[in-house]
Design a protein around this motif. Structure first.
Motif, PDB file in Angstrom:
ATOM      1  N   SER A 290      -8.051   8.829   7.562  1.00 54.35           N
ATOM      2  CA  SER A 290      -8.184   7.905   8.677  1.00 54.35           C
ATOM      3  C   SER A 290      -6.804   7.376   9.041  1.00 54.35           C
ATOM      4  CB  SER A 290      -9.112   6.747   8.307  1.00 54.35           C
ATOM      5  OG  SER A 290      -9.173   5.804   9.351  1.00 54.35           O
ATOM      6  N   LEU A 291      -6.387   7.673  10.274  1.00 58.62           N
ATOM      7  CA  LEU A 291      -5.073   7.248  10.752  1.00 58.62           C
ATOM      8  C   LEU A 291      -5.247   6.046  11.672  1.00 58.62           C
ATOM      9  CD1 LEU A 291      -3.505  10.754  11.531  1.00 58.62           C
ATOM     10  CD2 LEU A 291      -3.027   9.277   9.577  1.00 58.62           C
ATOM     11  N   GLY A 292      -5.590   4.922  11.075  1.00 55.29           N
ATOM     12  CA  GLY A 292      -5.699   3.674  11.805  1.00 55.29           C
ATOM     13  C   GLY A 292      -4.503   2.805  11.509  1.00 55.29           C
ATOM     14  N   SER A 293      -4.711   1.505  11.436  1.00 60.43           N
ATOM     15  CA  SER A 293      -3.606   0.603  11.093  1.00 60.43           C
ATOM     16  C   SER A 293      -3.056   0.913   9.714  1.00 60.43           C
ATOM     17  CB  SER A 293      -4.086  -0.849  11.154  1.00 60.43           C
ATOM     18  OG  SER A 293      -4.487  -1.186  12.459  1.00 60.43           O
ATOM     19  N   THR A 294      -3.953   1.347   8.811  1.00 65.92           N
ATOM     20  CA  THR A 294      -3.526   1.826   7.500  1.00 65.92           C
ATOM     21  C   THR A 294      -3.922   3.290   7.340  1.00 65.92           C
ATOM     22  OG1 THR A 294      -5.586   1.082   6.470  1.00 65.92           O
ATOM     23  CG2 THR A 294      -3.743  -0.458   6.451  1.00 65.92           C
ATOM     24  N   LEU A 295      -3.369   3.933   6.344  1.00 64.32           N
ATOM     25  CA  LEU A 295      -3.643   5.330   6.038  1.00 64.32           C
ATOM     26  C   LEU A 295      -4.672   5.382   4.911  1.00 64.32           C
ATOM     27  CD1 LEU A 295      -2.823   8.442   6.138  1.00 64.32           C
ATOM     28  CD2 LEU A 295      -1.140   7.852   4.383  1.00 64.32           C
ATOM     29  N   VAL A 296      -5.870   5.887   5.206  1.00 65.27           N
ATOM     30  CA  VAL A 296      -6.942   5.959   4.220  1.00 65.27           C
ATOM     31  C   VAL A 296      -7.263   7.424   3.953  1.00 65.27           C
ATOM     32  CG1 VAL A 296      -9.309   5.305   3.644  1.00 65.27           C
ATOM     33  CG2 VAL A 296      -7.892   3.773   5.035  1.00 65.27           C
ATOM     34  N   CYS A 297      -7.289   7.809   2.674  1.00 66.50           N
ATOM     35  CA  CYS A 297      -7.567   9.189   2.287  1.00 66.50           C
ATOM     36  C   CYS A 297      -8.785   9.215   1.370  1.00 66.50           C
ATOM     37  CB  CYS A 297      -6.359   9.790   1.557  1.00 66.50           C
ATOM     38  SG  CYS A 297      -4.874   9.887   2.570  1.00 66.50           S
ATOM     39  N   LYS A 298      -9.787  10.020   1.737  1.00 69.56           N
ATOM     40  CA  LYS A 298     -11.015  10.138   0.948  1.00 69.56           C
ATOM     41  C   LYS A 298     -11.368  11.614   0.795  1.00 69.56           C
ATOM     42  CE  LYS A 298     -13.055   5.697   2.276  1.00 69.56           C
ATOM     43  NZ  LYS A 298     -13.354   5.161   0.950  1.00 69.56           N
ATOM     44  N   ILE A 299     -11.974  11.941  -0.346  1.00 68.84           N
ATOM     45  CA  ILE A 299     -12.342  13.325  -0.613  1.00 68.84           C
ATOM     46  C   ILE A 299     -13.736  13.369  -1.241  1.00 68.84           C
ATOM     47  CG2 ILE A 299     -11.165  13.311  -2.873  1.00 68.84           C
ATOM     48  CD1 ILE A 299     -10.506  16.299  -2.344  1.00 68.84           C
ATOM     49  N   LEU A 300     -14.504  14.370  -0.865  1.00 62.77           N
ATOM     50  CA  LEU A 300     -15.851  14.542  -1.397  1.00 62.77           C
ATOM     51  C   LEU A 300     -15.768  15.277  -2.731  1.00 62.77           C
ATOM     52  CD1 LEU A 300     -18.662  13.778  -0.263  1.00 62.77           C
ATOM     53  CD2 LEU A 300     -18.873  16.140   0.529  1.00 62.77           C
ATOM     54  N   VAL A 301     -16.377  14.687  -3.773  1.00 66.51           N
ATOM     55  CA  VAL A 301     -16.284  15.238  -5.129  1.00 66.51           C
ATOM     56  C   VAL A 301     -17.667  15.237  -5.783  1.00 66.51           C
ATOM     57  CG1 VAL A 301     -13.859  14.633  -5.507  1.00 66.51           C
ATOM     58  CG2 VAL A 301     -15.642  12.956  -6.020  1.00 66.51           C
ATOM     59  N   GLU A 302     -17.781  16.000  -6.877  1.00 65.88           N
ATOM     60  CA  GLU A 302     -19.049  16.081  -7.613  1.00 65.88           C
ATOM     61  C   GLU A 302     -19.233  14.923  -8.583  1.00 65.88           C
ATOM     62  OE1 GLU A 302     -21.397  17.992  -6.962  1.00 65.88           O
ATOM     63  OE2 GLU A 302     -20.733  19.964  -6.299  1.00 65.88           O
ATOM     64  N   GLN A 303     -18.122  14.403  -9.136  1.00 66.91           N
ATOM     65  CA  GLN A 303     -18.175  13.308 -10.102  1.00 66.91           C
ATOM     66  C   GLN A 303     -17.348  12.136  -9.596  1.00 66.91           C
ATOM     67  OE1 GLN A 303     -20.134  13.404 -12.754  1.00 66.91           O
ATOM     68  NE2 GLN A 303     -20.761  15.508 -12.285  1.00 66.91           N
ATOM     69  N   PRO A 304     -17.765  10.905  -9.868  1.00 66.43           N
ATOM     70  CA  PRO A 304     -17.042   9.739  -9.348  1.00 66.43           C
ATOM     71  C   PRO A 304     -15.669   9.580  -9.978  1.00 66.43           C
ATOM     72  CG  PRO A 304     -18.726   9.064 -10.913  1.00 66.43           C
ATOM     73  CD  PRO A 304     -18.939  10.532 -10.677  1.00 66.43           C
ATOM     74  N   LEU A 305     -14.747   9.041  -9.191  1.00 68.21           N
ATOM     75  CA  LEU A 305     -13.405   8.709  -9.660  1.00 68.21           C
ATOM     76  C   LEU A 305     -13.200   7.211  -9.525  1.00 68.21           C
ATOM     77  CD1 LEU A 305     -11.234  11.441  -7.875  1.00 68.21           C
ATOM     78  CD2 LEU A 305     -12.230  11.534 -10.162  1.00 68.21           C
ATOM     79  N   GLN A 306     -12.542   6.612 -10.495  1.00 67.26           N
ATOM     80  CA  GLN A 306     -12.240   5.193 -10.453  1.00 67.26           C
ATOM     81  C   GLN A 306     -10.812   4.982 -10.946  1.00 67.26           C
ATOM     82  OE1 GLN A 306     -15.499   4.181  -8.758  1.00 67.26           O
ATOM     83  NE2 GLN A 306     -14.721   2.380  -9.783  1.00 67.26           N
ATOM     84  N   SER A 307     -10.069   4.137 -10.257  1.00 70.55           N
ATOM     85  CA  SER A 307      -8.751   3.735 -10.719  1.00 70.55           C
ATOM     86  C   SER A 307      -8.424   2.382 -10.110  1.00 70.55           C
ATOM     87  CB  SER A 307      -7.673   4.755 -10.324  1.00 70.55           C
ATOM     88  OG  SER A 307      -6.386   4.260 -10.644  1.00 70.55           O
ATOM     89  N   THR A 308      -8.588   1.334 -10.909  1.00 68.10           N
ATOM     90  CA  THR A 308      -8.280  -0.003 -10.423  1.00 68.10           C
ATOM     91  C   THR A 308      -6.815  -0.113 -10.040  1.00 68.10           C
ATOM     92  OG1 THR A 308      -9.987  -0.910 -11.860  1.00 68.10           O
ATOM     93  CG2 THR A 308      -8.353  -2.449 -11.007  1.00 68.10           C
ATOM     94  N   GLU A 309      -5.956   0.562 -10.785  1.00 71.30           N
ATOM     95  CA  GLU A 309      -4.520   0.482 -10.534  1.00 71.30           C
ATOM     96  C   GLU A 309      -4.171   0.915  -9.124  1.00 71.30           C
ATOM     97  OE1 GLU A 309      -0.280   2.171 -12.333  1.00 71.30           O
ATOM     98  OE2 GLU A 309      -2.192   2.864 -13.170  1.00 71.30           O
ATOM     99  N   TYR A 310      -4.865   1.927  -8.600  1.00 69.60           N
ATOM    100  CA  TYR A 310      -4.555   2.461  -7.282  1.00 69.60           C
ATOM    101  C   TYR A 310      -5.627   2.112  -6.240  1.00 69.60           C
ATOM    102  CZ  TYR A 310      -1.253   5.120 -10.055  1.00 69.60           C
ATOM    103  OH  TYR A 310      -0.247   5.472 -10.925  1.00 69.60           O
ATOM    104  N   GLY A 311      -6.548   1.230  -6.592  1.00 72.96           N
ATOM    105  CA  GLY A 311      -7.566   0.836  -5.630  1.00 72.96           C
ATOM    106  C   GLY A 311      -8.516   1.955  -5.265  1.00 72.96           C
ATOM    107  N   ILE A 312      -8.742   2.892  -6.199  1.00 75.23           N
ATOM    108  CA  ILE A 312      -9.615   4.034  -5.931  1.00 75.23           C
ATOM    109  C   ILE A 312     -10.996   3.766  -6.521  1.00 75.23           C
ATOM    110  CG2 ILE A 312     -10.018   6.487  -6.418  1.00 75.23           C
ATOM    111  CD1 ILE A 312      -6.958   6.785  -6.589  1.00 75.23           C
ATOM    112  N   TYR A 313     -12.025   3.947  -5.707  1.00 80.20           N
ATOM    113  CA  TYR A 313     -13.393   3.871  -6.191  1.00 80.20           C
ATOM    114  C   TYR A 313     -14.227   4.885  -5.431  1.00 80.20           C
ATOM    115  CZ  TYR A 313     -13.575   0.717  -2.152  1.00 80.20           C
ATOM    116  OH  TYR A 313     -13.449   0.173  -0.901  1.00 80.20           O
TER     117      TYR A 313
END
Length: 429
Positions: A250-273
């Protein structure tokens, strides 16, 4: 009559609706503005839930009138992630809508950081749970109150249901989508009994449209309301993500990158959920780079005109890291990271090219970070947001990423919400 399905997207500045047929083809769209958020105190951001309600009814009525030859069989909503309110047992709002960008619960977020597991989506004042704890601290939770998110409250009111939430919105309220339960550590928060919603997966039937809403909007009485999602997840569905490895930038005011996966990913350090959506997971994060930094240096008109002069096959050799202010969260977590926008060439076209390349480089680093965490590298990337229309930038990004890049199939999150209604209806017996 042919079947039709409605999706409604509640944004910050407006409510947008889309009606589609059984093949997902758009039949009609409608828009209704919303008053700007109010800021009663520094860091606060609120909206009137009554404004949401009136906007949704206006959009639903316009869409119902726009497709007289179709039978509207279902609808679903999406809303801004982390926007919370309290309501009573009759669905009457008890608080303003505390918006996703509200920062009043900073202290509560710090307390949660010491209590909650690190791999959760509730760390930070923008999440729903810190806001709920703030309300508790103020003594602002009446007996028998219910905590709901923006689209959950509207969905329930449309069909006369009270206290039903969806997995995607409730992620920022503490819900554990893998265990399908409110986690045991939340018992230590001593929240009032019955405050948290009953949570259903996305695309489940909540009920039929209430009779008074049917009369007011023109929707048929058999139209079903389905549990919805957050705005970013709806945007991913609208974009056409179908298989693991499909990604959305998503190229809006911020750059948001999302990917479709089979298993969930989590990383509090990088704000990934990760949000679960129809048996798969949508994982991603957001950089502070994006359209906001471009607009600090160029007008929209300049970006359009100068982009035509750029040769995307020839690199500028400018190693920029464009940020609107110090601080980055993804793909690097560095609150003190400084923007790198030097040297500044006299040629404005070259300067813009260097910035577009810099944001594309951050996008590549973001997908490499997701790959490191187990997502794999994207097979293809769809693009939504204002920057999706820039074909020169699309070519720059494709060269940088080394994979196919194209505009999203549909850019409106409301289209994704309509697809939820379509899929939900299709899975019903």
């Amino acid at each position: 009559m042919r079947a039709a399905f409605i999706g409604v997207d509640l944004g910050t500045s407006g409510c947008r609706g889309v009606c589609i047929d059984e093949e997902g083809k758009e039949l009609a769209r409608a828009n209704h503005p919303l008053p700007a958020s109010t800021h009663p105190r520094p860091g606060w951001s609120e909206q009137n839930p009554g404004d949401w309600w009136q906007a949704v009814l206006a959009v639903l009525g316009e869409l119902a009138r726009a497709v007289p030859g179709h039978d509207i069989r279902g609808l679903a909503l999406d809303g801004t992630s982390g926007t919370l309110l309290l309501c009573d047992q009759r669905n009457h709002p008890l608080t303003p809508g505390i918006m996703y960008d509200d920062r009043r619960a900073t202290e509560e977020a710090r307390q949660l950081a010491c209590l909650a597991p690190r791999q959760t989506a509730i760390l930070g004042p923008g999440a729903s749970l810190p806001k709920l704890l703030w309300l508790k601290k103020q003594g602002a939770i009446p007996r028998h109150a219910l905590a709901l998110h923006q689209s959950e409250w509207i969905s329930g009111r449309l069909c006369g249901q009270v206290g039903t939430g969806d997995e995607n919105n409730c992620l920022k309220l503490g819900w554990d989508p893998q265990e399908q339960a409110w986690p045991s550590w939340m018992e230590r928060l001593d929240l009032p009994a019955g405050l948290l919603p009953r949570v259903l997966p996305v695309g489940r039937v909540m009920g039929r449209i209430a009779e008074e809403i049917s009369v007011r909007t023109g929707l048929p009485g058999h139209c079903q309301v389905f549990t919805g999602t957050t705005d970013s997840t709806a945007a991913a569905l609208a974009a056409g993500l179908e298989q693991p490895g499909d990604a959305l930038t998503s190229l809006g005011s911020t750059l948001v990158c999302k990917i479709l996966v089979e298993q969930p990913l989590q990383s509090t350090e990088y704000g990934i959920y990760s949000h679960r959506i129809f048996g798969r997971w949508l994982a991603g994060g957001a950089s502070n780079s994006g359209g906001a930094v471009l607009r600090q240096h160029f007008s929209d008109r300049e970006i359009t005109e100068l982009s035509r002069r750029i040769n995307p096959e020839r690199r500028s050799c400018l190693e920029y890291y464009p940020l609107p202010a110090p601080g980055e969260r993804f793909p690097f977590n560095d609150p003190r990271k400084q923007p790198r926008l030097w040297p500044v060439p006299r040629n404005r076209t070259r300067f813009l090219q260097g910035m577009l390349e810099g944001i594309a480089r951050i996008e590549k680093l973001a997908y490499r970070r997701l790959e490191e965490l187990g997502a794999g590298y994207p097979v293809r990337v769809m693009t939504s947001g204002g920057g999706a229309a820039n074909r020169t930038w699309e070519r720059i990004r494709q060269n940088m990423l080394g994979i196919p890049v194209r505009a999203a199939t549909h850019g409106e999150p409301a289209h994704g919400a309509a697809l939820i209604a379509l899929r939900g209806y299709s899975r019903e017996p």
